[in-house]
Motif scaffolding. Structure first.
Motif, mmCIF file in Angstrom:
data_model
loop_
_atom_site.group_PDB
_atom_site.id
_atom_site.type_symbol
_atom_site.label_atom_id
_atom_site.label_comp_id
_atom_site.label_asym_id
_atom_site.label_seq_id
_atom_site.Cartn_x
_atom_site.Cartn_y
_atom_site.Cartn_z
ATOM 1 N N UNK A 66 0.831 -1.217 0.000
ATOM 2 C CA UNK A 66 0.000 0.000 0.000
ATOM 3 C C UNK A 66 0.861 1.261 0.000
ATOM 4 N N UNK A 67 1.928 1.223 0.761
ATOM 5 C CA UNK A 67 2.826 2.400 0.802
ATOM 6 C C UNK A 67 3.374 2.679 -0.583
ATOM 7 N N UNK A 68 3.857 1.589 -1.270
ATOM 8 C CA UNK A 68 4.424 1.770 -2.612
ATOM 9 C C UNK A 68 3.380 2.368 -3.544
ATOM 10 N N UNK A 69 2.190 1.758 -3.461
ATOM 11 C CA UNK A 69 1.123 2.214 -4.355
ATOM 12 C C UNK A 69 0.858 3.711 -4.109
ATOM 13 N N UNK A 70 0.781 4.041 -2.867
ATOM 14 C CA UNK A 70 0.474 5.434 -2.538
ATOM 15 C C UNK A 70 1.546 6.373 -3.088
ATOM 16 N N UNK A 71 2.795 5.972 -2.925
ATOM 17 C CA UNK A 71 3.904 6.804 -3.402
ATOM 18 C C UNK A 71 3.769 7.024 -4.902
ATOM 19 N N UNK A 72 3.494 5.887 -5.651
ATOM 20 C CA UNK A 72 3.400 5.976 -7.112
ATOM 21 C C UNK A 72 2.254 6.908 -7.485
ATOM 22 N N UNK A 73 1.073 6.682 -6.843
ATOM 23 C CA UNK A 73 -0.092 7.497 -7.186
ATOM 24 C C UNK A 73 0.189 8.968 -6.887
ATOM 25 N N UNK A 74 0.798 9.219 -5.765
ATOM 26 C CA UNK A 74 1.091 10.619 -5.396
ATOM 27 C C UNK A 74 2.007 11.278 -6.396
ATOM 28 N N UNK A 75 3.005 10.506 -6.821
ATOM 29 C CA UNK A 75 3.960 11.078 -7.784
ATOM 30 C C UNK A 75 3.209 11.493 -9.049
ATOM 31 N N UNK A 76 2.410 10.535 -9.536
ATOM 32 C CA UNK A 76 1.691 10.812 -10.770
ATOM 33 C C UNK A 76 0.720 11.973 -10.568
ATOM 34 N N UNK A 89 -6.869 10.855 -7.294
ATOM 35 C CA UNK A 89 -7.266 11.192 -5.916
ATOM 36 C C UNK A 89 -8.162 10.105 -5.356
ATOM 37 N N UNK A 90 -9.060 9.592 -6.223
ATOM 38 C CA UNK A 90 -9.946 8.504 -5.787
ATOM 39 C C UNK A 90 -9.108 7.293 -5.414
ATOM 40 N N UNK A 91 -8.118 7.036 -6.209
ATOM 41 C CA UNK A 91 -7.272 5.880 -5.950
ATOM 42 C C UNK A 91 -6.544 6.031 -4.615
ATOM 43 N N UNK A 92 -6.088 7.222 -4.374
ATOM 44 C CA UNK A 92 -5.391 7.509 -3.109
ATOM 45 C C UNK A 92 -6.313 7.228 -1.930
ATOM 46 N N UNK A 93 -7.571 7.653 -2.055
ATOM 47 C CA UNK A 93 -8.545 7.420 -0.987
ATOM 48 C C UNK A 93 -8.724 5.924 -0.771
ATOM 49 N N UNK A 94 -8.761 5.189 -1.872
ATOM 50 C CA UNK A 94 -8.936 3.746 -1.770
ATOM 51 C C UNK A 94 -7.763 3.132 -1.009
ATOM 52 N N UNK A 95 -6.563 3.604 -1.324
ATOM 53 C CA UNK A 95 -5.379 3.090 -0.611
ATOM 54 C C UNK A 95 -5.536 3.360 0.888
ATOM 55 N N UNK A 115 -8.614 16.787 -19.867
ATOM 56 C CA UNK A 115 -8.232 15.390 -19.739
ATOM 57 C C UNK A 115 -7.352 15.210 -18.507
ATOM 58 N N UNK A 116 -6.350 16.094 -18.388
ATOM 59 C CA UNK A 116 -5.426 16.004 -17.246
ATOM 60 C C UNK A 116 -6.194 16.129 -15.937
ATOM 61 N N UNK A 117 -7.159 17.060 -15.868
ATOM 62 C CA UNK A 117 -7.941 17.256 -14.638
ATOM 63 C C UNK A 117 -8.715 15.990 -14.311
ATOM 64 N N UNK A 118 -9.268 15.352 -15.316
ATOM 65 C CA UNK A 118 -9.998 14.089 -15.078
ATOM 66 C C UNK A 118 -9.075 13.052 -14.470
ATOM 67 N N UNK A 119 -7.874 13.017 -15.013
ATOM 68 C CA UNK A 119 -6.894 12.050 -14.518
ATOM 69 C C UNK A 119 -6.599 12.341 -13.030
#
Ligand SMILES: Nc1ncnc2c1ncn2[C@@H]1O[C@H](COP(=O)(O)OP(=O)(O)OP(=O)(O)O)[C@@H](O)[C@H]1O
Length: 897
Positions: free
Chosen positions: A321-331, A582-588, A573-577
């Motif tokens: 989960x930590x890794x995932x969060x880091x990746x999502x945050x970076x993106x 952000x949703x993914x981060x919440x899921x993490x 498009x970028x804003x949608x991404x």
């Protein structure tokens, strides 16, 4: 004693005054109020200070001044002195400074008003009062001694002759006697008191009483000893019984303690058992709780994304989960930046497109302006060309005039030709003028000649002719006139033709000028036309170019706008991404929360298991403790049985009986002992009292003896003081009698001197200083019955007598100060003044060294050795003092006679 010098500053009317005084008679004279008395007062003041003044200290300071100074130099008994007094007034007070010193090295100094006054009184043996009574006869006080009561006179004269001292001593001796009497009285009283006290004490047989008291004291003491021995035995009995009782009490106490301990242990065992049961229940409950938690964990496993609730699985999932969060945050960060950048670009580009459109509009407007300018230039070209055409046509018609002209000239020769014609016309006009003049002259000559002819005179010489006039010339002249007339006409014609020619040439010259002008204008216009044509061309080119540029800009703007729209699309498009991420981060986060929940429950299970373990251990240890308690309980029960057997109730009862008997006895003995001891104290006190009485009796006897001696001594002393007192009284009476006799003699002598050969025979002075004057017929007279002048002389005689007695009668230095007389002649007639003069002379003979007299009496002035004049300046109101030359004095008094 004599005054040597007096110096004043601001004393009464004096400013600065300095007067030397010599031996002999000095007369001070001057007008009323000039300051004579003040001068004497100053000397008196110098000696005695404020005591010598009638008024206050302030009065002697010259009005308006703050300070006065008086210095007096005098000689007495071979020593010279100087007294200085200084008064200073400030703040309504007077500061009085005074010093006295010897001026011939004999080292006498006194400082302060009081010290000086005392020194002077001692030195002259008279105080201020005595001084005025003896030496200083003040103005208006000439009758002082006569008018005094005999008693006052007695005091005065006694004082002067120092008899006052004897009276003083007598009084002192009297005081001493009275003092001794007081003491004696007192001592005698005390002696009687002592006798009474001693008698009283002797009445009370003190020794027998002492013996009785001492034998009773012996008996009481013996009895006390006996009781005390018995009391000791009773105490021992009581202690033994008490010991037995306390041993029993101890055993019973132990028994009770053991029983209590048994109960306590039993209770402890019970409570430990209860505790063990509690632990067991708690363990069961905890197990149930663990089961509940485990099922809760199973529910959350899916949320957490875990297969099993093991520690490794949890840790692995967590790091995943930590890794995932880091990746999502970076993106997410990148995508946010990107979206922002795209939005900015889109906005910028849209702005740029707008700018370009605007710019295209501006350029089109410029193209419009250029087109208008080209149009205007073309119009101007057309206008100019039609002007040129018109000018060319005018030039053609002008040139045709040359063709048509009479004169054969071209455009260029016109001017020369016209000038030539004008010259010729000038010549012709000159000729016309010549001819006109000549014609006129010729006509006049003809006229003259015709007149002369008509008058019968020669037309040539003018002489009168009868018949033959010189008439040939007249004809000639008539011919000449005709000739001249025709020539003139001819010439005039020529002039006219020349005028015509010139007029034509003038027209042609004007045409030539106009042609030149037209040529020039045409040339200029043609240039302008060329210019304008070029301008129109330029404007048209500019228009075309601007229109092209505007078109290009509009196209560019369109393109930019398209790009901006594209960028905006990308930004969205970028804003949608971003939202997705952000949703993914919440899921993490949710997953991690679930993992945490699983983890927490796991640790809760671990804690619960620990607790179970702890309680199990506790139960075991409680069981062990209870085993040990049960062992102790068995021991205690054995001991209890043992003690219960050992307690002997009979022995206890016996000991109690013995103890209470002993206590009862001790109480009684204590009472008896108290009574006996009290009695012993009483006896001892009584013995002490009797002994003290005996000692006091001895003391009183001693005291009485001493006092008896003292009373005897006082009685002797009393006798002595009485004797002394009467001795002083006798001595004074004797001395006074001697003085009275002497005074009576000198008084009669001086009175005789000033009053001899008159109505009075002699004066009697009795022991109380009562004066009686006897007339020649033997009739006695009170001095107050005398006339004013007689009284004055009588008084002066008395003064002089006293003065003489004083100077003769006292051992050592004669104290006689200068004899000072202030206005002594007031009541005297001239005859008596002469007697006064004689008295003065006589006094000198008796050894009075210095006589100072204030007087305006001429006779007295004449008798003076020295004359002092006092004057007051009427302007400054200040007095001065001056000594007259003695030689002049004599002359003056002679002159007066
Ligand atoms: N403090 C003072 N300051 C100035 N003047 C004063 C003062 N006290 C007194 N006097 C003046 O000094 C005079 C008095 O002087 P004094 O009595 O010595 O005169 P006299 O010569 O003895 O006069 P008479 O012949 O009338 O006896 C008066 O004129 C008085 O006004």
């Amino acid at each position: 004693m004599k005054f040597d010098r007096v110096r004043l500053t601001n004393f009464k009317p004096y400013g600065d005054a300095d007067l030397r005084l010599t031996e002999g008679v000095t007369v001070i004279h001057g007008l009323n109020g000039s300051g004579k008395s003040s001068l004497l007062e100053a000397c008196f003041f110098a000696l005695y200070g404020s005591k010598a003044l009638d008024g206050t200290l302030e009065d002697v300071i010259t009005n308006g001044e703050a300070e006065t100074e008086v210095e007096l130099w005098f000689t007495h008994a071979g020593t010279s002195y100087r007294v200085e007094r200084r008064l200073k007034s400030y703040d309504g007070r007077i500061d009085h400074k005074c010093t006295l010193e010897s001026t011939d090295g004999s080292d006498v100094t006194r400082d302060g008003a009081r010290a000086v006054r005392e020194f002077v009184s001692e030195l002259l043996r008279m105080d201020a009062e005595a001084f005025v009574n003896c030496a200083y006869v003040r103005q208006g006080e000439v009758n002082k001694l006569i008018n005094a009561t005999p008693r006052e006179r007695q005091d005065t004269i006694d004082d002067l002759l120092q008899l006052g001292k004897l009276e003083e001593y007598r009084e002192r001796a009297g005081d001493a006697r009275l003092g001794v009497e007081d003491v004696l009285e007192n001592r005698r009283g005390r002696l009687d008191q002592l006798d009474e006290q001693i008698a009283a004490k002797e009445d009370r047989d003190l020794h027998e009483r002492l013996n009785e008291l001492e034998s009773e004291l012996g008996e009481v003491t013996e009895e006390i000893d006996r009781y005390e021995t018995q009391r000791e035995q009773a105490k021992e009995t009581r202690e033994a019984a008490a010991e037995t009782l306390s041993a029993h009490a101890e055993k019973r106490e132990e028994l009770e303690a053991v029983e209590a301990a048994i109960e306590e242990i039993e209770a402890a065992i019970r409570s430990a058992e209860r505790e063990r049961d509690d632990h067991r229940d708690a363990i069961r409950e905890t197990r149930e709780r663990i089961a509940e938690i485990e099922s809760a964990i199973d529910e959350r496993l899916d949320d957490a994304g875990l297969d099993a609730a093991t520690d490794e699985a949890v840790a692995e999932r967590r790091s995943e989960l930590d890794d995932r969060e880091a990746a999502v945050r970076e993106e997410l960060d990148d995508e946010r930046v990107n979206a922002e950048a795209l939005r900015n670009q889109a906005t910028n580009l849209a702005g740029k497109a707008d700018d370009r459109t605007e710019r295209a509009g501006e350029i089109e407007a410029e193209a419009e302006e250029a087109a208008t300018a080209a149009e205007a230039a073309a119009e101007e070209v057309a206008e100019r060309e039609s002007s040129i055409q018109e000018l060319r046509e005018e030039a053609e018609s002008l040139r045709e005039r040359f063709e048509a002209a009479d004169a054969d000239v071209d455009r260029d020769g016109v001017a020369d030709e016209r000038d030539a014609l004008r010259e010729r016309r000038g010549e012709v006009r000159e000729r016309i003028a010549e001819l006109s003049t000549e014609l006129k002259n010729a006509r006049e000559r003809v006229e003259e000649a015709e007149e002369l002819l008509a008058a019968g005179k020669c037309p040539e010489c003018g002489q009168p002719v009868e018949d033959s006039p010189h008439a040939s010339g007249i004809d000639e002249d008539r011919e000449r006139v005709a000739e001249l007339e025709s020539e003139l006409n001819e010439t005039r014609e020529r002039e006219a033709s020349l005028d015509d020619g010139i007029d034509e040439l003038d027209d042609l010259a004007a045409a030539a000028d106009r042609l030149d002008e037209i040529d020039e204008t045409v040339e200029m216009l043609e240039e302008r036309v060329a210019e304008k044509r070029a301008e129109a061309e330029r404007e048209r080119d500019a228009e075309a170019e601007k229109r092209e540029r505007a078109e290009a800009l509009r196209e560019e703007a369109e393109e930019t706008r398209e790009v901006a729209a594209e960028k905006r699309g990308q930004a969205e498009t970028a804003a949608e991404r971003v939202t997705e991420l952000e949703a993914e981060l919440a899921a993490v986060d949710d997953a991690r929360e679930a993992v945490t929940a699983v983890e927490e429950r796991q640790s809760a299970i671990a804690d619960a298991e620990d607790e179970i373990e702890r309680r199990r251990e506790k139960r075991e240890s409680l069981a062990e403790v209870n085993d040990e308690r049960r062992d102790r309980l068995a021991d205690k029960r054995d001991r209890r049985d043992e003690l219960a057997e050992a307690v002997d109730e009979e022995a206890v009862e016996d000991a109690k009986g013995r103890k209470s008997d002993a206590e009862e006895y001790l109480e009684k003995v204590a009472e008896e002992l108290d009574r006996l001891e009290e009695r012993r104290t009483e006896l001892q006190n009584a013995i002490g009292g009797v002994k003290a009485d005996l000692a006091e009796l001895a003391e009183r006897r001693e005291e009485r003896e001493a006092l008896g001696e003292r009373v005897d001594a006082l009685e002797t002393l009393h006798d002595e003081t009485s004797e002394l007192e009467s001795m002083y009284a006798d001595l004074r009476a004797e001395l006074r009698q001697r003085n009275v006799t002497e005074l009576e003699r000198t008084l009669n002598e001086t009175f005789e001197l000033v009053y001899g050969n008159d109505a009075y025979s002699h004066i009697e002075l009795d022991g109380e200083y009562v004066l009686t004057v006897y007339q020649k017929d033997g009739e006695p007279l009170d001095p107050e019955q005398l006339s004013g002048g007689e009284r004055a002389l009588f008084n002066l005689s008395l003064r002089c007598a006293i003065y003489r007695l004083l100077s003769e009668g006292i051992e050592g230095a004669a104290p006689t100060p200068p004899l000072i007389l202030d206005e002594p002649t007031v009541f005297l007639d001239s005859g008596h003044v002469s007697r006064l003069v004689r008295l003065v002379e006589e006094m000198r003979g008796f050894g009075v060294r210095q006589i100072i007299i204030v007087s305006h009496d001429d006779e007295l002035v004449g008798a003076a050795d020295e004359l002092v004049t006092v004057e007051k300046d009427p302007r400054s109101n200040r007095s001065t003092v001056r000594r007259e030359d003695a030689a002049e004095l004599g002359v003056a008094s002679l002159a007066d006679d």
